[in-house]
Design a protein around this motif. Structure first.
Motif, PDB file in Angstrom:
ATOM      1  N   SER A  35      55.722 -22.718   3.768  1.00 23.15           N
ATOM      2  CA  SER A  35      54.545 -21.864   3.708  1.00 23.15           C
ATOM      3  C   SER A  35      53.316 -22.582   4.265  1.00 23.15           C
ATOM      4  O   SER A  35      52.903 -23.613   3.725  1.00 23.15           O
ATOM      5  CB  SER A  35      54.278 -21.454   2.257  1.00 23.15           C
ATOM      6  OG  SER A  35      52.996 -20.906   2.113  1.00 23.15           O
ATOM      7  N   PRO A  36      52.697 -22.050   5.321  1.00 22.14           N
ATOM      8  CA  PRO A  36      51.451 -22.645   5.830  1.00 22.14           C
ATOM      9  C   PRO A  36      50.340 -22.649   4.790  1.00 22.14           C
ATOM     10  O   PRO A  36      49.545 -23.585   4.730  1.00 22.14           O
ATOM     11  CB  PRO A  36      51.089 -21.743   7.023  1.00 22.14           C
ATOM     12  CG  PRO A  36      52.375 -21.116   7.431  1.00 22.14           C
ATOM     13  CD  PRO A  36      53.163 -20.935   6.167  1.00 22.14           C
ATOM     14  N   PHE A  37      50.283 -21.587   3.939  1.00 23.98           N
ATOM     15  CA  PHE A  37      49.235 -21.532   2.918  1.00 23.98           C
ATOM     16  C   PHE A  37      49.317 -22.736   1.983  1.00 23.98           C
ATOM     17  O   PHE A  37      48.315 -23.418   1.731  1.00 23.98           O
ATOM     18  CB  PHE A  37      49.344 -20.241   2.104  1.00 23.98           C
ATOM     19  CG  PHE A  37      48.525 -20.277   0.834  1.00 23.98           C
ATOM     20  CD1 PHE A  37      47.157 -20.111   0.868  1.00 23.98           C
ATOM     21  CD2 PHE A  37      49.133 -20.522  -0.396  1.00 23.98           C
ATOM     22  CE1 PHE A  37      46.387 -20.164  -0.293  1.00 23.98           C
ATOM     23  CE2 PHE A  37      48.380 -20.580  -1.563  1.00 23.98           C
ATOM     24  CZ  PHE A  37      46.998 -20.398  -1.515  1.00 23.98           C
ATOM     25  N   PHE A  38      50.515 -22.991   1.427  1.00 20.67           N
ATOM     26  CA  PHE A  38      50.664 -24.104   0.488  1.00 20.67           C
ATOM     27  C   PHE A  38      50.420 -25.444   1.178  1.00 20.67           C
ATOM     28  O   PHE A  38      49.829 -26.353   0.592  1.00 20.67           O
ATOM     29  CB  PHE A  38      52.055 -24.073  -0.151  1.00 20.67           C
ATOM     30  CG  PHE A  38      52.180 -23.102  -1.287  1.00 20.67           C
ATOM     31  CD1 PHE A  38      51.698 -23.419  -2.544  1.00 20.67           C
ATOM     32  CD2 PHE A  38      52.773 -21.864  -1.099  1.00 20.67           C
ATOM     33  CE1 PHE A  38      51.803 -22.529  -3.606  1.00 20.67           C
ATOM     34  CE2 PHE A  38      52.888 -20.958  -2.148  1.00 20.67           C
ATOM     35  CZ  PHE A  38      52.399 -21.291  -3.400  1.00 20.67           C
ATOM     36  N   ARG A  39      50.877 -25.579   2.425  1.00 25.04           N
ATOM     37  CA  ARG A  39      50.665 -26.845   3.131  1.00 25.04           C
ATOM     38  C   ARG A  39      49.184 -27.094   3.387  1.00 25.04           C
ATOM     39  O   ARG A  39      48.690 -28.208   3.161  1.00 25.04           O
ATOM     40  CB  ARG A  39      51.443 -26.846   4.449  1.00 25.04           C
ATOM     41  CG  ARG A  39      52.918 -27.186   4.288  1.00 25.04           C
ATOM     42  CD  ARG A  39      53.539 -27.556   5.633  1.00 25.04           C
ATOM     43  NE  ARG A  39      53.624 -26.380   6.502  1.00 25.04           N
ATOM     44  CZ  ARG A  39      54.693 -25.596   6.596  1.00 25.04           C
ATOM     45  NH1 ARG A  39      55.774 -25.881   5.879  1.00 25.04           N
ATOM     46  NH2 ARG A  39      54.710 -24.563   7.414  1.00 25.04           N
ATOM     47  N   ILE A  40      48.487 -26.074   3.848  1.00 26.00           N
ATOM     48  CA  ILE A  40      47.058 -26.244   4.157  1.00 26.00           C
ATOM     49  C   ILE A  40      46.250 -26.457   2.888  1.00 26.00           C
ATOM     50  O   ILE A  40      45.401 -27.355   2.813  1.00 26.00           O
ATOM     51  CB  ILE A  40      46.534 -25.014   4.930  1.00 26.00           C
ATOM     52  CG1 ILE A  40      47.198 -24.948   6.311  1.00 26.00           C
ATOM     53  CG2 ILE A  40      45.017 -25.071   5.074  1.00 26.00           C
ATOM     54  CD1 ILE A  40      46.915 -23.658   7.058  1.00 26.00           C
ATOM     55  N   TRP A  41      46.517 -25.633   1.853  1.00 27.44           N
ATOM     56  CA  TRP A  41      45.792 -25.788   0.592  1.00 27.44           C
ATOM     57  C   TRP A  41      46.097 -27.144  -0.042  1.00 27.44           C
ATOM     58  O   TRP A  41      45.194 -27.806  -0.569  1.00 27.44           O
ATOM     59  CB  TRP A  41      46.142 -24.649  -0.352  1.00 27.44           C
ATOM     60  CG  TRP A  41      45.514 -24.738  -1.724  1.00 27.44           C
ATOM     61  CD1 TRP A  41      46.158 -24.706  -2.915  1.00 27.44           C
ATOM     62  CD2 TRP A  41      44.127 -24.890  -2.033  1.00 27.44           C
ATOM     63  NE1 TRP A  41      45.275 -24.818  -3.951  1.00 27.44           N
ATOM     64  CE2 TRP A  41      44.011 -24.935  -3.440  1.00 27.44           C
ATOM     65  CE3 TRP A  41      42.972 -24.991  -1.257  1.00 27.44           C
ATOM     66  CZ2 TRP A  41      42.782 -25.071  -4.090  1.00 27.44           C
ATOM     67  CZ3 TRP A  41      41.743 -25.129  -1.912  1.00 27.44           C
ATOM     68  CH2 TRP A  41      41.667 -25.164  -3.306  1.00 27.44           C
ATOM     69  N   GLY A  42      47.352 -27.583   0.019  1.00 30.24           N
ATOM     70  CA  GLY A  42      47.704 -28.890  -0.514  1.00 30.24           C
ATOM     71  C   GLY A  42      47.016 -30.018   0.230  1.00 30.24           C
ATOM     72  O   GLY A  42      46.553 -30.995  -0.377  1.00 30.24           O
ATOM     73  N   ALA A  43      46.918 -29.899   1.567  1.00 26.33           N
ATOM     74  CA  ALA A  43      46.246 -30.927   2.364  1.00 26.33           C
ATOM     75  C   ALA A  43      44.759 -30.988   2.041  1.00 26.33           C
ATOM     76  O   ALA A  43      44.180 -32.073   1.883  1.00 26.33           O
ATOM     77  CB  ALA A  43      46.463 -30.652   3.852  1.00 26.33           C
ATOM     78  N   ILE A  44      44.131 -29.802   1.924  1.00 30.45           N
ATOM     79  CA  ILE A  44      42.700 -29.754   1.581  1.00 30.45           C
ATOM     80  C   ILE A  44      42.459 -30.379   0.208  1.00 30.45           C
ATOM     81  O   ILE A  44      41.528 -31.180   0.023  1.00 30.45           O
ATOM     82  CB  ILE A  44      42.192 -28.296   1.610  1.00 30.45           C
ATOM     83  CG1 ILE A  44      42.200 -27.760   3.040  1.00 30.45           C
ATOM     84  CG2 ILE A  44      40.799 -28.195   1.000  1.00 30.45           C
ATOM     85  CD1 ILE A  44      41.909 -26.272   3.138  1.00 30.45           C
ATOM     86  N   TYR A  45      43.310 -30.029  -0.740  1.00 24.30           N
ATOM     87  CA  TYR A  45      43.112 -30.554  -2.098  1.00 24.30           C
ATOM     88  C   TYR A  45      43.401 -32.047  -2.167  1.00 24.30           C
ATOM     89  O   TYR A  45      42.786 -32.779  -2.945  1.00 24.30           O
ATOM     90  CB  TYR A  45      44.000 -29.798  -3.088  1.00 24.30           C
ATOM     91  CG  TYR A  45      43.372 -29.691  -4.456  1.00 24.30           C
ATOM     92  CD1 TYR A  45      42.504 -28.644  -4.749  1.00 24.30           C
ATOM     93  CD2 TYR A  45      43.610 -30.639  -5.422  1.00 24.30           C
ATOM     94  CE1 TYR A  45      41.898 -28.546  -5.993  1.00 24.30           C
ATOM     95  CE2 TYR A  45      43.020 -30.562  -6.666  1.00 24.30           C
ATOM     96  CZ  TYR A  45      42.159 -29.509  -6.959  1.00 24.30           C
ATOM     97  OH  TYR A  45      41.549 -29.435  -8.178  1.00 24.30           O
TER      98      TYR A  45
END
Length: 412
Positions: A345-355
Motif C-alpha cells: 500500500s502506497p498510503f501506509f508506506r508514505i505515512w510510515g515514512a513521514i511518521y
C-alpha cells in the motif's frame, strides 16, 4: 531553585545517586530510531541507511553498557535506594524500560548483523537467543512483580494515574516482537526451536496486550472524569501507542512466521499438519494487526489534541520523562511501514515514512536538550529521594518548632 552553575558543581557521586531507571527510556528511544532506519520503506537496503542503522545501534549499545554500569554503581554505593525506588508508585514502573531497551538491541543484532551479514553464524544467533530468554525472564518479573507491587505495596488512585502504569505490562509485548524476529531467523537453523520461540512470543503478547487493554480502559476513564495530566505528565498520553503499535507488529510477525512454517511435516496434530492452518493464522494475524494499528492511530490523535491543549495554557517543561515520547511513536511508525509492505500500500508506506522522519526529528530535539541538561547536571533527579528529603526536612522542622526540641536534641 538551584542555578546552572550550582548544578555543575554537583559531585559525580550525587549524579550516580540520582540516576533513575527512567534513563533506560533513552535506550528504548534510540533503539527505535535504529529500527526505523533498518525498516524504512525507501532505500533501506542502500549503504547510507545501513550505516545510520549501525551508528544508532552502536550508540545505543554504548549507552546501554554505560547506564548498566552507573545503575550497578548506584545500588552498590547506596543499597537503601533500591527499597525506596521499588516502593515508589511512579519510579518503580520504569524498571520495565530496562528489558525493553535491551530488546531494541537484540532486534538489530538478529535482524541485521546475524541475518544479513551472518556475523558469528549459528553460535552468535544462539547467543542472542539465550539473551532473549534472559530478557523474557526479566520482562515476566517486571510484569507480574510490579503489578503485584502496585496491588499490595504502593498507593495508587485514579487521580494520580498516568499511562506510565502501562510500562510493566508492555515488557511482555516488546519481548514477544523480538521473539518474532528471532523465530524467523532461527527457522533456517532449527525449525523446532523457531516454532517454540514463536509460540512463546504469542503467549507473551496475549498476556501483555490483554493487561494493556484493561489498563487503557481505566486510563480513558481517568482522562474523561479527571482530565488530561498536567505539565510534563501530559506527554504520557503518547504511551498507549506503545502497547497497541508493538502488539500489532508482534502479531504481524507471528502471522508471517506461521504462514512459512506451517503445516508441519511430522507429528500427529491435525491442526498443525493441516495445509490451510498457516494461511488461516496469517489472515487472522494481519486483521488483528490492522485493528491494533487503528487503535494506535486513535490514541495518537487523542495525544496530539491533549498536548496542543496543554501548550495553549502553558509551556511544557523538559524533563527526563520526555524520552517516553520516542519509543511509542517509533513503534507506531514501524507497524505502519510493516503494514505498507504487507498490503503493498502506497498510503501506509508514505505515512510510515513521514511518521518515521517525524520520530527522528523528535529524537533529535530530545537528545539535544538531554545533552544540554546533562552538561549542567540538572536533569539528574530521583523523585523517590526528593520525597524522602522533603519528609526528613518536615520532620526536622517539626522537631525544631517543638518547645522541647532543643532540649531533646541536647539530651540525645
Amino acid at each position: 531553585m538551584a542555578t546552572d552553575d550550582n548544578m555543575r558543581t554537583r559531585p559525580f557521586k550525587d549524579v550516580i545517586r540520582n540516576f533513575t531507571p527512567a534513563w533506560f527510556a533513552a535506550i528504548m528511544g534510540t533503539g527505535s530510531i535504529s529500527l526505523l532506519f533498518h525498516a524504512f520503506p525507501y532505500g533501506n537496503e542502500t549503504q547510507p541507511f545501513i550505516i545510520f542503522t549501525l551508528i544508532f545501534f552502536f550508540l545505543n549499545l554504548t549507552l546501554f553498557i554505560l547506564f548498566c554500569a552507573i545503575t550497578t554503581a548506584r545500588y552498590i554505593m547506596f543499597p537503601d535506594i533500591w527499597g525506596l525506588m521499588i516502593r515508589h508508585p511512579a519510579q518503580s514502573l520504569f524498571t520495565g524500560t530496562f528489558p525493553m531497551g535491551a530488546c531494541t538491541l537484540l532486534n538489530i543484532a538478529v535482524g541485521l548483523i546475524s541475518e544479513k551479514y551472518r556475523l558469528g553464524g549459528r553460535s552468535f544467533l544462539y547467543a542472542m537467543w539465550g539473551l532473549w530468554w534472559l530478557d523474557v525472564a526479566i520482562s515476566i518479573l517486571c510484569c507480574w512483580g510490579m503489578v503485584h507491587m502496585m496491588e499490595t505495596s504502593q498507593k495508587h488512585s485514579l487521580q494520580s494515574m498516568t499511562a506510565v502504569w502501562l510500562l510493566p505490562v508492555v515488557t511482555l509485548i516488546v519481548a514477544s516482537s523480538t521473539g518474532g524476529v528471532l523465530a524467523s531467523v532461527l527457522q533456517e537453523y532449527d525449525p523446532g526451536y523457531a516454532l517454540f520461540t514463536q509460540v512463546a512470543s504469542v503467549f507473551l503478547v496475549s498476556i501483555g496486550l490483554s493487561l494493556a487493554l484493561m489498563l487503557l480502559t481505566i486510563y480513558i476513564q481517568r482522562l474523561i472524569i479527571i482530565g488530561v495530566p498536567q505539565g510534563v505528565n501530559v506527554l504520557s498520553v503518547f504511551f498507549p501507542l506503545g502497547p497497541t503499535g508493538q502488539a500489532g507488529y508482534s502479531i504481524l510477525l507471528a502471522g508471517q512466521f506461521f504462514k512459512e512454517a506451517l503445516p508441519l511435516q511430522h507429528g500427529g496434530s491435525a491442526f498443525m499438519n493441516d495445509a490451510s492452518t498457516g494461511n488461516i493464522l496469517y489472515v487472522i494475524c494481519i486483521c488483528g494487526s490492522f485493528v491494533l494499528w487503528a487503535l494506535a492511530s486513535m490514541w495518537m490523535v487523542f495525544a496530539l489534541l491533549a498536548v496542543c491543549d496543554e501548550l495553549r495554557k502553558t509551556r511544557i517543561p523538559f524533563k527526563l520523562n520526555s524520552w517516553g515520547l520516542i519509543f511509542p511513536n517509533g513503534v507506531y511508525a514501524s507497524l505502519t511501514i510493516a503494514l505498507g509492505s504487507t498490503f503493498d500500500s502506497p498510503f501506509f508506506r508514505i505515512w510510515g515514512a513521514i511518521y518515521a522522519v517525524f520520530t527522528l526529528l523528535l529524537w533529535s530535539f530530545v537528545a539535544i536538550n538531554t545533552v544540554r541538561l546533562v552538561y549542567n547536571r540538572s536533569i539528574f533527579e530521583a523523585p523517590c529521594l526528593q520525597e524522602l528529603n522533603l519528609t526528613e526536612g518536615s520532620a526536622n522542622r517539626k522537631e525544631c518548632s517543638s518547645p522541647h526540641g532543643a532540649l531533646t536534641s541536647n539530651v540525645q
